[in-house]
Write a protein that holds these residues in place. Sequence first.
Motif, PDB file in Angstrom:
ATOM      1  N   MET A   1       0.849  -1.151   0.000  1.00  0.00           N
ATOM      2  CA  MET A   1       0.000   0.000   0.000  1.00  0.00           C
ATOM      3  C   MET A   1       0.904   1.224   0.000  1.00  0.00           C
ATOM      4  O   MET A   1       1.859   1.295   0.752  1.00  0.00           O
ATOM      5  N   SER A   2       0.564   2.148  -0.847  1.00  0.00           N
ATOM      6  CA  SER A   2       1.342   3.379  -0.904  1.00  0.00           C
ATOM      7  C   SER A   2       0.848   4.331   0.173  1.00  0.00           C
ATOM      8  O   SER A   2      -0.353   4.496   0.344  1.00  0.00           O
ATOM      9  N   THR A   9      -2.964   9.134  -4.670  1.00  0.00           N
ATOM     10  CA  THR A   9      -2.955   7.882  -3.903  1.00  0.00           C
ATOM     11  C   THR A   9      -4.294   7.615  -3.219  1.00  0.00           C
ATOM     12  O   THR A   9      -4.456   6.576  -2.577  1.00  0.00           O
ATOM     13  N   THR A  13      -8.454   0.976  -4.096  1.00  0.00           N
ATOM     14  CA  THR A  13      -7.529  -0.155  -4.172  1.00  0.00           C
ATOM     15  C   THR A  13      -6.216   0.082  -3.443  1.00  0.00           C
ATOM     16  O   THR A  13      -5.399  -0.822  -3.347  1.00  0.00           O
ATOM     17  N   ASN A  14      -6.020   1.275  -2.921  1.00  0.00           N
ATOM     18  CA  ASN A  14      -4.805   1.588  -2.175  1.00  0.00           C
ATOM     19  C   ASN A  14      -5.094   1.733  -0.685  1.00  0.00           C
ATOM     20  O   ASN A  14      -4.427   2.484   0.015  1.00  0.00           O
ATOM     21  N   PRO A  65      -8.325  -4.321  -2.209  1.00  0.00           N
ATOM     22  CA  PRO A  65      -6.962  -3.787  -2.192  1.00  0.00           C
ATOM     23  C   PRO A  65      -6.136  -4.437  -3.297  1.00  0.00           C
ATOM     24  O   PRO A  65      -6.286  -5.623  -3.590  1.00  0.00           O
ATOM     25  N   ASP A  66      -5.270  -3.678  -3.905  1.00  0.00           N
ATOM     26  CA  ASP A  66      -4.395  -4.178  -4.955  1.00  0.00           C
ATOM     27  C   ASP A  66      -3.425  -5.200  -4.348  1.00  0.00           C
ATOM     28  O   ASP A  66      -2.696  -4.892  -3.410  1.00  0.00           O
ATOM     29  N   ASP A  68      -0.665  -6.530  -5.435  1.00  0.00           N
ATOM     30  CA  ASP A  68       0.754  -6.175  -5.523  1.00  0.00           C
ATOM     31  C   ASP A  68       1.126  -5.129  -4.474  1.00  0.00           C
ATOM     32  O   ASP A  68       2.199  -5.199  -3.875  1.00  0.00           O
ATOM     33  N   ALA A  69       0.232  -4.179  -4.244  1.00  0.00           N
ATOM     34  CA  ALA A  69       0.491  -3.149  -3.228  1.00  0.00           C
ATOM     35  C   ALA A  69       0.505  -3.760  -1.837  1.00  0.00           C
ATOM     36  O   ALA A  69       1.343  -3.406  -1.003  1.00  0.00           O
ATOM     37  N   ALA A  72       3.803  -5.649  -1.482  1.00  0.00           N
ATOM     38  CA  ALA A  72       4.924  -4.736  -1.305  1.00  0.00           C
ATOM     39  C   ALA A  72       4.943  -4.154   0.107  1.00  0.00           C
ATOM     40  O   ALA A  72       6.007  -4.063   0.742  1.00  0.00           O
ATOM     41  N   HIS A  73       3.780  -3.789   0.626  1.00  0.00           N
ATOM     42  CA  HIS A  73       3.680  -3.275   1.995  1.00  0.00           C
ATOM     43  C   HIS A  73       4.142  -4.335   2.981  1.00  0.00           C
ATOM     44  O   HIS A  73       4.925  -4.066   3.885  1.00  0.00           O
TER      45      HIS A  73
END
Length: 83
Positions: A1-2, A9, A13-14, A65-66, A68-69, A72-73
């Motif tokens: 999550m960014s 942002t 999805t984030n 939620p994405d 990939d995000a 990464a989080h």
Amino acid sequence: MSPYDGPSTNRVTNGLLLCADLHNLFDRGYLWIDGSCRVRIAEGLAHYAELDGHSLRRVAVNARPDKDAVAAHRDERVKRVYG
């Protein structure tokens, strides 16, 4: 999550809708979402242990939620906790 950084942002999805205490655990890497969309809790957090393994609620595809995000989080934050 960014991390939130203004309108670019600010999208469904984030994010994850979490109460404040869980949000703090998530940001610090003590709570994360695994590859199967299950909540995971760091060892030693007995107060939150009952949440470990629970699946996220199913929502419409465009509101999830994405993955990939989330990955990464998880990779970034959980490494800080477990090295």
